[in-house]
Design an enzyme around this catalytic site. Structure first.
Site, PDB file in Angstrom:
ATOM      1  N   ASP A  22      -3.329   3.763   3.573  1.00 40.67           N
ATOM      2  CA  ASP A  22      -4.343   2.754   3.875  1.00 40.67           C
ATOM      3  C   ASP A  22      -5.696   3.147   3.271  1.00 40.67           C
ATOM      4  O   ASP A  22      -5.996   4.338   3.135  1.00 40.67           O
ATOM      5  CB  ASP A  22      -4.461   2.612   5.397  1.00 40.67           C
ATOM      6  CG  ASP A  22      -5.165   1.332   5.800  1.00 40.67           C
ATOM      7  OD1 ASP A  22      -5.378   0.462   4.934  1.00 40.67           O
ATOM      8  OD2 ASP A  22      -5.495   1.196   6.985  1.00 40.67           O
ATOM      9  N   SER A  67       3.768  -4.711   3.277  1.00 38.72           N
ATOM     10  CA  SER A  67       4.353  -5.088   4.566  1.00 38.72           C
ATOM     11  C   SER A  67       4.690  -6.573   4.607  1.00 38.72           C
ATOM     12  O   SER A  67       4.197  -7.361   3.784  1.00 38.72           O
ATOM     13  CB  SER A  67       3.376  -4.745   5.702  1.00 38.72           C
ATOM     14  OG  SER A  67       2.362  -5.732   5.766  1.00 38.72           O
ATOM     15  N   ASN A  70       1.588  -8.461   4.610  1.00 40.10           N
ATOM     16  CA  ASN A  70       0.672  -8.414   3.458  1.00 40.10           C
ATOM     17  C   ASN A  70       0.671  -9.705   2.628  1.00 40.10           C
ATOM     18  O   ASN A  70      -0.219  -9.916   1.802  1.00 40.10           O
ATOM     19  CB  ASN A  70       0.978  -7.219   2.549  1.00 40.10           C
ATOM     20  CG  ASN A  70       0.486  -5.896   3.101  1.00 40.10           C
ATOM     21  OD1 ASN A  70       1.034  -4.846   2.800  1.00 40.10           O
ATOM     22  ND2 ASN A  70      -0.558  -5.921   3.932  1.00 40.10           N
ATOM     23  N   TRP A  71       1.646 -10.601   2.861  1.00 38.47           N
ATOM     24  CA  TRP A  71       1.645 -11.890   2.155  1.00 38.47           C
ATOM     25  C   TRP A  71       0.429 -12.713   2.534  1.00 38.47           C
ATOM     26  O   TRP A  71       0.089 -13.673   1.843  1.00 38.47           O
ATOM     27  CB  TRP A  71       2.924 -12.681   2.474  1.00 38.47           C
ATOM     28  CG  TRP A  71       4.190 -11.998   2.051  1.00 38.47           C
ATOM     29  CD1 TRP A  71       5.070 -11.343   2.859  1.00 38.47           C
ATOM     30  CD2 TRP A  71       4.715 -11.890   0.718  1.00 38.47           C
ATOM     31  NE1 TRP A  71       6.118 -10.838   2.119  1.00 38.47           N
ATOM     32  CE2 TRP A  71       5.929 -11.159   0.800  1.00 38.47           C
ATOM     33  CE3 TRP A  71       4.290 -12.336  -0.537  1.00 38.47           C
ATOM     34  CZ2 TRP A  71       6.704 -10.873  -0.317  1.00 38.47           C
ATOM     35  CZ3 TRP A  71       5.071 -12.043  -1.648  1.00 38.47           C
ATOM     36  CH2 TRP A  71       6.262 -11.323  -1.534  1.00 38.47           C
ATOM     37  N   SER A 198       1.066  -0.455  12.729  1.00 35.79           N
ATOM     38  CA  SER A 198       1.204  -1.622  11.849  1.00 35.79           C
ATOM     39  C   SER A 198       2.647  -1.936  11.462  1.00 35.79           C
ATOM     40  O   SER A 198       2.941  -2.192  10.296  1.00 35.79           O
ATOM     41  CB  SER A 198       0.334  -1.444  10.591  1.00 35.79           C
ATOM     42  OG  SER A 198      -1.017  -1.374  10.958  1.00 35.79           O
TER      43      SER A 198
HETATM   44  C1  FPP Z   1      -3.391  -0.507   2.083  1.00 36.92           C
HETATM   45  O1  FPP Z   1      -4.733  -0.455   1.723  1.00 36.92           O
HETATM   46  C2  FPP Z   1      -2.542  -0.445   0.911  1.00 36.92           C
HETATM   47  C3  FPP Z   1      -1.640  -1.403   0.543  1.00 36.92           C
HETATM   48  C4  FPP Z   1      -1.383  -2.635   1.278  1.00 36.92           C
HETATM   49  C5  FPP Z   1      -0.859  -1.245  -0.696  1.00 36.92           C
HETATM   50  C6  FPP Z   1      -0.295   0.117  -0.939  1.00 36.92           C
HETATM   51  C7  FPP Z   1       0.017   0.193  -2.339  1.00 36.92           C
HETATM   52  C8  FPP Z   1      -0.248   1.220  -3.145  1.00 36.92           C
HETATM   53  C9  FPP Z   1      -0.796   2.521  -2.742  1.00 36.92           C
HETATM   54  C10 FPP Z   1       0.005   0.976  -4.560  1.00 36.92           C
HETATM   55  C11 FPP Z   1       1.069   1.705  -5.199  1.00 36.92           C
HETATM   56  C12 FPP Z   1       2.349   1.915  -4.510  1.00 36.92           C
HETATM   57  C13 FPP Z   1       3.449   2.186  -5.222  1.00 36.92           C
HETATM   58  C14 FPP Z   1       4.721   2.465  -4.559  1.00 36.92           C
HETATM   59  C15 FPP Z   1       3.419   2.172  -6.683  1.00 36.92           C
HETATM   60  P1  FPP Z   1      -5.642  -1.699   2.042  1.00 36.92           P
HETATM   61  O2  FPP Z   1      -5.603  -2.611   0.872  1.00 36.92           O
HETATM   62  O3  FPP Z   1      -5.211  -2.316   3.332  1.00 36.92           O
HETATM   63  O4  FPP Z   1      -7.047  -1.042   2.184  1.00 36.92           O
HETATM   64  P2  FPP Z   1      -8.242  -1.494   3.137  1.00 36.92           P
HETATM   65  O5  FPP Z   1      -7.734  -1.335   4.558  1.00 36.92           O
HETATM   66  O6  FPP Z   1      -9.335  -0.554   2.800  1.00 36.92           O
HETATM   67  O7  FPP Z   1      -8.548  -2.908   2.790  1.00 36.92           O
END
Ligand code: FPP
Length: 244
Positions: A22, A67, A70-71, A198
């Site tokens: 995260d 997740s 996430n959509w 989550s």
């Molecule tokens: C959460 O951070 C992260 C995600 C929803 C995506 C995770 C994906 C990666 C690390 C990319 C690469 C993965 C692979 C397997 C190649 P957030 O966007 O919720 O951050 P925030 O809470 O600061 O908004």
């Protein structure tokens, strides 16, 4: 060349570590960049953390990439992430094969683009003979969704007369989960200061230790990972039993 351990791994460290990666969005925001910039930096971290596993005695690493919730993000972010997953697989496949990493995907593939699903299937097949690190990527994954899908499959077996409902126990249900071939996680790490699960590995984490750390995922180093593994070794896991 493999990434087999250079030193003897610790004996009471976690074998299976699961990570909620995260903080990519905030990391990008702090730099005045689009959220996707943070996801790209996050993807680079994945590679380093996978490489660090053998020396830390970690045989299984499961990461939460996308997740079922996430959509709800903007279409631009969702399609940017899907492109990132395709690029990542294309760029990393050979290295993962060479380094002995076995890749599996968990989650519901039904909503994912067919081109991505084909690449996921191919990567699983290409790495099926590997065993140095078992990397599981949770993609369109939700713990409740997984239990619901497992229950649906189990119910079909009952309806077909192949399974006695009276014989259904926790182990039976676990056989229908996406994770049926994996051990339960010993340690679940979440970065970025949020202390929530989550919907990640709800069933499997019943006895996991949790480590919530403030670092944003793109800043999470192998030293941070080693520190989490070290803290785990100091914990007293009793699995419901009284102190010995
Ligand atoms: C959460 O951070 C992260 C995600 C929803 C995506 C995770 C994906 C990666 C690390 C990319 C690469 C993965 C692979 C397997 C190649 P957030 O966007 O919720 O951050 P925030 O809470 O600061 O908004």
């Amino acid at each position: 060349m493999t990434i087999a351990p250079k030193t003897a791994p610790p004996t009471h460290g976690p074998r299976h570590v699961a990570i909620i990666m995260d903080g990519n969005g905030r990391w990008a925001q702090q730099r005045g960049r689009p959220r996707l910039f943070g996801h790209q930096a996050g993807a680079r971290r994945v590679k380093e953390i996978v490489r660090a596993c053998p020396d830390l005695g970690v045989t299984h690493l499961t990461i939460f990439a996308f997740s079922t919730e996430n959509w709800k993000r903007t279409q631009a972010e969702v399609s940017g992430l899907m492109t990132l997953f395709r690029r990542y697989i294309r760029a990393e496949a050979r290295g993962l094969v060479r380094e002995g990493v076995r890749v599996r995907f968990i989650g519901d593939r039904i909503r994912l683009e067919p081109a991505l699903v084909a690449m996921m299937d191919e990567l699983e097949a290409m790495t099926a003979g590997n065993s140095v690190v078992n990397l599981t990527v949770a993609l369109n994954y939700g713990g409740r969704d997984e239990v619901a899908r497992a229950t649906r499959r189990l119910a079909r077996e009952v309806a077909a007369g192949r399974l006695d409902p009276e014989a259904v126990d926790a182990e039976t249900l676990a056989r229908f989960l996406d994770t049926h071939v994996l051990p339960d996680p010993d340690l679940v790490i979440r970065t970025s200061g949020e202390a929530r699960i989550s919907n990640f590995l709800l069933w499997q984490s019943a006895y996991a230790e949790y480590d919530f750390i403030d670092t944003l995922w793109p800043d999470f180093t192998t030293a941070d990972f080693a520190a989490c593994v070290g803290r785990f070794a100091g914990r007293d896991r009793r699995f419901g039993a009284a102190p010995g």
